[in-house]
Design an enzyme around this catalytic site. Structure first.
Site, PDB file in Angstrom:
ATOM      1  N   HIS A 106      90.286   0.959  -3.931  1.00 50.36           N
ATOM      2  CA  HIS A 106      90.554   2.377  -4.189  1.00 50.36           C
ATOM      3  C   HIS A 106      89.991   3.294  -3.103  1.00 50.36           C
ATOM      4  O   HIS A 106      89.803   4.479  -3.346  1.00 50.36           O
ATOM      5  CB  HIS A 106      90.018   2.755  -5.580  1.00 50.36           C
ATOM      6  CG  HIS A 106      90.739   2.053  -6.692  1.00 50.36           C
ATOM      7  ND1 HIS A 106      90.234   1.877  -7.957  1.00 50.36           N
ATOM      8  CD2 HIS A 106      91.968   1.467  -6.720  1.00 50.36           C
ATOM      9  CE1 HIS A 106      91.104   1.212  -8.699  1.00 50.36           C
ATOM     10  NE2 HIS A 106      92.155   0.949  -7.968  1.00 50.36           N
ATOM     11  N   CYS A 150      92.011  22.158  12.739  1.00 50.56           N
ATOM     12  CA  CYS A 150      93.316  22.827  12.568  1.00 50.56           C
ATOM     13  C   CYS A 150      93.405  23.659  11.290  1.00 50.56           C
ATOM     14  O   CYS A 150      94.421  24.301  11.052  1.00 50.56           O
ATOM     15  CB  CYS A 150      94.437  21.789  12.593  1.00 50.56           C
ATOM     16  SG  CYS A 150      94.588  20.872  11.049  1.00 50.56           S
ATOM     17  N   SER A 190      86.180  -2.473 -16.930  1.00 51.17           N
ATOM     18  CA  SER A 190      86.875  -2.556 -18.213  1.00 51.17           C
ATOM     19  C   SER A 190      88.208  -3.282 -18.055  1.00 51.17           C
ATOM     20  O   SER A 190      88.859  -3.592 -19.050  1.00 51.17           O
ATOM     21  CB  SER A 190      87.109  -1.152 -18.770  1.00 51.17           C
ATOM     22  OG  SER A 190      87.840  -0.378 -17.831  1.00 51.17           O
ATOM     23  N   PHE A 198      83.443   5.352 -16.003  1.00 49.91           N
ATOM     24  CA  PHE A 198      84.393   6.188 -16.745  1.00 49.91           C
ATOM     25  C   PHE A 198      84.306   5.954 -18.253  1.00 49.91           C
ATOM     26  O   PHE A 198      84.365   6.878 -19.028  1.00 49.91           O
ATOM     27  CB  PHE A 198      85.832   5.886 -16.279  1.00 49.91           C
ATOM     28  CG  PHE A 198      86.242   6.664 -15.052  1.00 49.91           C
ATOM     29  CD1 PHE A 198      85.390   7.567 -14.446  1.00 49.91           C
ATOM     30  CD2 PHE A 198      87.515   6.494 -14.509  1.00 49.91           C
ATOM     31  CE1 PHE A 198      85.769   8.283 -13.317  1.00 49.91           C
ATOM     32  CE2 PHE A 198      87.914   7.208 -13.384  1.00 49.91           C
ATOM     33  CZ  PHE A 198      87.037   8.097 -12.783  1.00 49.91           C
TER      34      PHE A 198
END
Ligand code: NAD
Length: 243
Positions: free
Chosen positions: A121, A154, A193, A35
């Protein structure tokens, strides 16, 4: 071998409960952008910052845009483990490393052979239906859907099993990671970071005196580390011998 790497080698040699805590920088040498580096997703042109797009609100309100970014930038089915992933798996096999705690969602540690992986995560390799809760392993359900992926059973909306911004971490994963970090005799932190919380706060549970930081850029925790190595994590860990 330079002196910092020699010290790391000595500490690895003397340790039996190494824990590695990592982030997106661990996978940049596999071709997956992080990022916050110069080539990271923050510095590419998107209508909103990546952390806004990969948020719960965005997923709910702007599902199509979420999936456009997610498929384009968060899925890397071609990526292969690099020297860092491989060395950590080797250390685990040798009985020297007890856990990899990662903020990454790419599954490359498992591809390299690591088994004790705490994915704070979540993972792009798991998906579920938000209506009937059917689970879909792998990335195909997402990659094979031209737009927003829907459940074949579904018709409900499919959500990746990743922790989006504004969402809480899985408590079992979190507590498992805390336990390993608390018990570690050497904590190696790399490619992160250390600004994403609560993940970054986990290193506060480390009680030992051998905290190593391996990163390309400085972090807010450098002053607390016992050893800071500025470099590429694959290149650094690649030089470590497992013995
Ligand atoms: P970040 O982008 O905030 O920071 C990455 C850090 O790694 C930077 O400090 C950079 O200098 C360093 N770095 C980059 N390449 C490196 C290398 N080869 N060797 C050593 N250091 C290197 O990443 P973060 O701290 O993990 O936080 C970003 C969030 O985004 C995380 O929560 C993560 O889940 C998610 N993310 C995951 C992936 C992935 O799964 N591969 C990719 C992008 C973002």
């Amino acid at each position: 071998m330079d002196q910092a790497i020699e010290t790391l080698q000595k500490w690895v040699d003397e340790s039996r409960r190494i824990v590695f805590f990592g982030g997106a920088g661990v996978s940049t040498e596999s071709g997956i952008p992080d990022f916050r580096s110069q080539d990271g997703l923050y510095n590419q042109k998107y209508p909103d910052p990546p952390e806004t797009i990969v948020s719960h609100t965005y997923f709910v309100r702007r599902t199509e845009e979420f999936y456009r970014f997610y498929k384009d930038k968060m899925l890397s089915p071609w990526a292969k483990p690099n020297a860092a992933h491989k060395k950590l798996a080797e250390l685990e096999r040798a009985g020297k490393l007890t856990a990899v705690v990662t903020q990454n969602i790419d599954g490359l540690h498992q591809d390299a052979g690591s088994r004790a992986v705490y994915e704070l995560h979540g993972s792009v390799r798991r998906n579920f239906c938000t209506r009937c809760h059917a689970r879909y392993d792998g990335m195909d359900i997402i990659l094979d859907s031209p737009g927003v992926p829907k459940c074949p059973k579904c018709g409900g909306l499919i959500k990746p099993d990743v922790v989006l911004y504004e969402e809480g971490l899985d408590s079992d994963v979190l507590y498992g990671a805390v336990e390993k970090i608390r018990d570690a005799d050497l904590l190696i932190v790399g490619g992160t970071s250390l600004v994403v919380y609560p993940a970054a706060g986990l290193i506060n549970y480390y009680q030992g005196r051998r905290l190593v930081l391996i990163n390309l850029q400085p972090t807010g925790m450098d002053s607390r580390a016992n050893l800071v190595i500025k470099g590429k994590i694959g290149e650094v860990l690649g030089q470590i011998q497992v013995r």
